[in-house]
Design an enzyme around this catalytic site. Structure first.
Site, mmCIF file in Angstrom:
data_model
loop_
_atom_site.group_PDB
_atom_site.id
_atom_site.type_symbol
_atom_site.label_atom_id
_atom_site.label_comp_id
_atom_site.label_asym_id
_atom_site.label_seq_id
_atom_site.Cartn_x
_atom_site.Cartn_y
_atom_site.Cartn_z
ATOM 1 N N LYS A 207 0.712 -1.053 -0.115
ATOM 2 C CA LYS A 207 -0.115 0.073 -0.160
ATOM 3 C C LYS A 207 0.802 1.318 0.045
ATOM 4 O O LYS A 207 0.544 2.233 -0.692
ATOM 5 C CB LYS A 207 -1.063 0.050 1.104
ATOM 6 C CG LYS A 207 -1.961 -1.117 1.316
ATOM 7 C CD LYS A 207 -2.442 -1.448 2.683
ATOM 8 C CE LYS A 207 -3.710 -2.340 2.446
ATOM 9 N NZ LYS A 207 -4.086 -2.771 3.983
ATOM 10 N N GLY A 304 -12.684 -5.101 5.580
ATOM 11 C CA GLY A 304 -14.136 -5.469 5.768
ATOM 12 C C GLY A 304 -14.879 -5.272 4.624
ATOM 13 O O GLY A 304 -14.535 -4.514 3.874
#
Lengths: 429, 429
Positions: A207, A304
């Site tokens: 990332k 999530g």
């Protein structure tokens, strides 16, 4: 209302099912915001029979995932398979090659092949979008690519892995050790069965390399990220940090400057009043320092199904609106290739912790190694022997070159006084 | 490189000069990111002779500000004059009427005329952008319009006025009273000579009405914002809040639901571990709760020439890229008109503080008024008399309808026991 934007969706794990649920639940709102409906027309996944809690009947089921790239009714392919290569990469190449837009949450693939894919997207004048690949639901790709676009970004850093932050927060609040908390996180589903990508910092490094590229206008350079994970942090480290006014966080830091591109994922001591210190549990957060805007801070849920689906669909809305351009904020061909900046030239304060054998002369040996390497000690705390008979010595240094600390640790390597590897954490400056 | 995007700039105060400085300092980077250079071609301000620290020689000086709208070389007009009507509004109407894009930092004008201007921009297929109008350099308009676009936003709230937050933070850290800190803020340039727009909450209300419109897809309804400022907060209120685990912040809150559109700017007690509590000094921050993404938090500098210029130029980069659409995220004609939701129907916990005359029976009178109105008291603290002989009684209520509190306060109105108006703050739930 114009024609819908039609989606082919590869991968029906929790995020893929989340995208279907979101597009259904917020359909009317999305159509108003996007200017037209967004509809899934085709899906592909490994197991057709599995119950995912969503109705797949309306969608064309495609066995060969890579065939989604040329699905006649799809305008955009959404890839939620994962993996840096293999089917995900094949699908990306074929989709862009077929002149269709591509949306992905796949940080590993982008870290390794982002430049190639961006060039393909630009060549075909289609979108390559990946908001969900970094920091889940937080619109930080957009924040850097567009919101902070007027600025020279001096530094971008943040908490990029929710699993690590969950574990560190729990170690902090409960005073427990790493292994125990990891096992609990695995049981709760907050950590993978094979957690190494997370806890060894690789996921955060993927990332970080994406953020750095957009922030600095540099070519993605995942291979140059120096990575240390959180495996060797003790409850005692967190307690010492707290006593000093800090919290321990796994922070990815990227800076671009005359020395080159510096990228590091490493445990840091963060001052308690810094917003990263108040980023607890599985939250993610990103800070960007711009030369006009100053410090921008973004925080939210980094993983999530809901947050990740939110980011995927935000990308789809941008595509439906026609509001997209070069994936890395500027044409891929114009991204500069910066050499990696050596860590040794950096300055800073450090936390060093040694597990030592409880005998005469140990402190003198450590202090001498520091002195000989030119490391200036601000504070030193020795705590009495633990259950295994070792003693912990925690040092905080004054500001100085990291090179000197590396030298001191090198000098102490193999010393009979040390029980195990020293822990070196950076103080967030 | 294609043709530059050419700018006519109205208003050369600190922000206007900041935009010129930014476009100069980051010119090369901006051209790479925008795909083409962004150049100022014309400027207009009241006083041509004033030294602003920037070289105006390269630009066409235009005496009649409204003539910028039809300046033959300008593609976009940037308005940094301010004021809800007058020259700013004239310029906005003429610019959009002439089919040119318009960028503004003018929250007052948008709060009053945003819908009309959005319709004009959409009719002409040009941009109306205003990232700088809310929360300065923080890309929160973009964050809501695009980043969170996949979500039904349930609530948007935040600290929208840096002057108030600076004053409250200073009252908190130094234990000083409002008037004293305001005078110091004015001397430092953190507060205007006439501070009422800031400290009475009007500026925050302008911004809140803009955020609400984008978040909920509702027509801007500035007139429906209930506004209370920070003038009557005592150092003692802040100390009581701290003792209870809260900090005092001026928070703008907007919610859309079956009861209608609720918008309120009011002092709140914010739990110390909430990110708004760690938003100190002149920082701004915005929280959006989305039905899939959860809580998103944005923080940064809400005012000043650098951050505001950063937001203005981000808008210009979007325009240069052609990445813009309806100003309020969806066509203005499709924004719904929600009736204002009555505050009385809301539930919550409250902080109430009374300055009372120090005599027998006062507490009983207050307690009876609470009981009769059905207000359930969680805690009550009475502190001994201050210099003026009055005593402070601070109450925290249990969760209950706001209507009951209003009734209790109404009952106590005009009581001989009270020295001055009661203070009512909401606990952020």
């Amino acid at each position: 209302m114009t024609e819908p934007l039609r989606i082919a969706l590869a991968g029906l794990g929790t995020v893929g099912a989340g995208v279907i649920r979101l597009l259904d639940a917020n359909a009317e709102l999305i159509a108003r915001r996007a200017g037209r409906p967004i509809e899934v027309v085709a899906v592909s996944a490994r197991d057709r029979a599995k119950d995912r809690g969503v109705d797949l009947i309306p969608f064309d089921w495609v066995d060969d995932t890579s065939a989604l790239a040329t699905h006649e009714r799809a305008d955009v392919v959404v890839e939620l398979i994962g993996g840096s290569d293999g089917p995900a990469l094949t699908l990306a190449r074929r989709t862009l090659g077929a002149g269709k837009s591509f949306v992905t949450a796949n940080k590993a693939m982008l870290a390794h092949h982002g430049l190639e894919l961006a060039e393909a997207a630009e060549g075909a004048s289609v979108a390559l979008k990946f908001e969900a690949a970094v920091a889940g639901g937080i619109p930080v790709i957009k924040g850097l690519r567009e919101g902070a676009a007027a600025n020279a970004i001096e530094r971008v850093y943040g908490i990029l892995n929710g699993t690590c932050n969950f574990i560190l927060s729990k170690m902090e609040s409960e005073g427990r050790d790493f292994a125990e908390v990891l096992a609990e996180a695995q049981a709760l589903g907050f950590a993978e069965a094979d957690p190494s990508f997370d806890i060894d910092g690789v996921d955060a490094a993927h990332k970080l390399s994406i953020l750095a590229s957009i922030a600095f206008g540099t070519q993605p350079a995942f291979g140059d990220v120096a990575v240390t994970g959180i495996r060797h942090i003790l409850a005692a480290d967190i307690a010492e940090a707290a006593a000093l006014g800090y919290r321990v966080r796994l922070v990815g830091v990227a800076e671009a400057g005359p020395a080159g591109l510096f990228q590091r994922v490493h445990p840091h001591l963060v001052p308690v009043d810094h917003p990263l210190a108040t980023t607890t549990g599985s939250l993610n957060a990103v800070v960007a320092d711009g030369n006009f805007v100053g410090r921008l801070f973004f925080q939210g849920r980094g993983a999530g199904d809901g947050p990740t689906a939110s980011a995927v669909v935000a990308d789809l809305i941008d595509i439906a609106r026609g509001e997209f351009g070069p994936p890395y904020a500027m044409p891929a061909a114009s991204l500069t290739a910066l050499p990696p900046a050596p860590a040794g030239e950096r300055r800073g304060r450090a936390y060093l912790r040694f597990a030592v054998v409880d005998r005469v002369g140990v402190l003198a040996e450590i202090a001498a190694a520091m002195r000989d390497a030119g490391v200036s000690i601000e504070s030193l705390i020795q705590r009495g022997a633990g259950a295994d008979g070792t003693v912990l010595v925690a040092i905080v240094t004054h500001d100085g070159p990291e090179r000197c600390i590396a030298q001191a640790l090198e000098k102490l390597r193999g010393s009979q006084s040390l029980a195990g590897e020293p822990m070196w954490m950076h103080l967030l400056g």
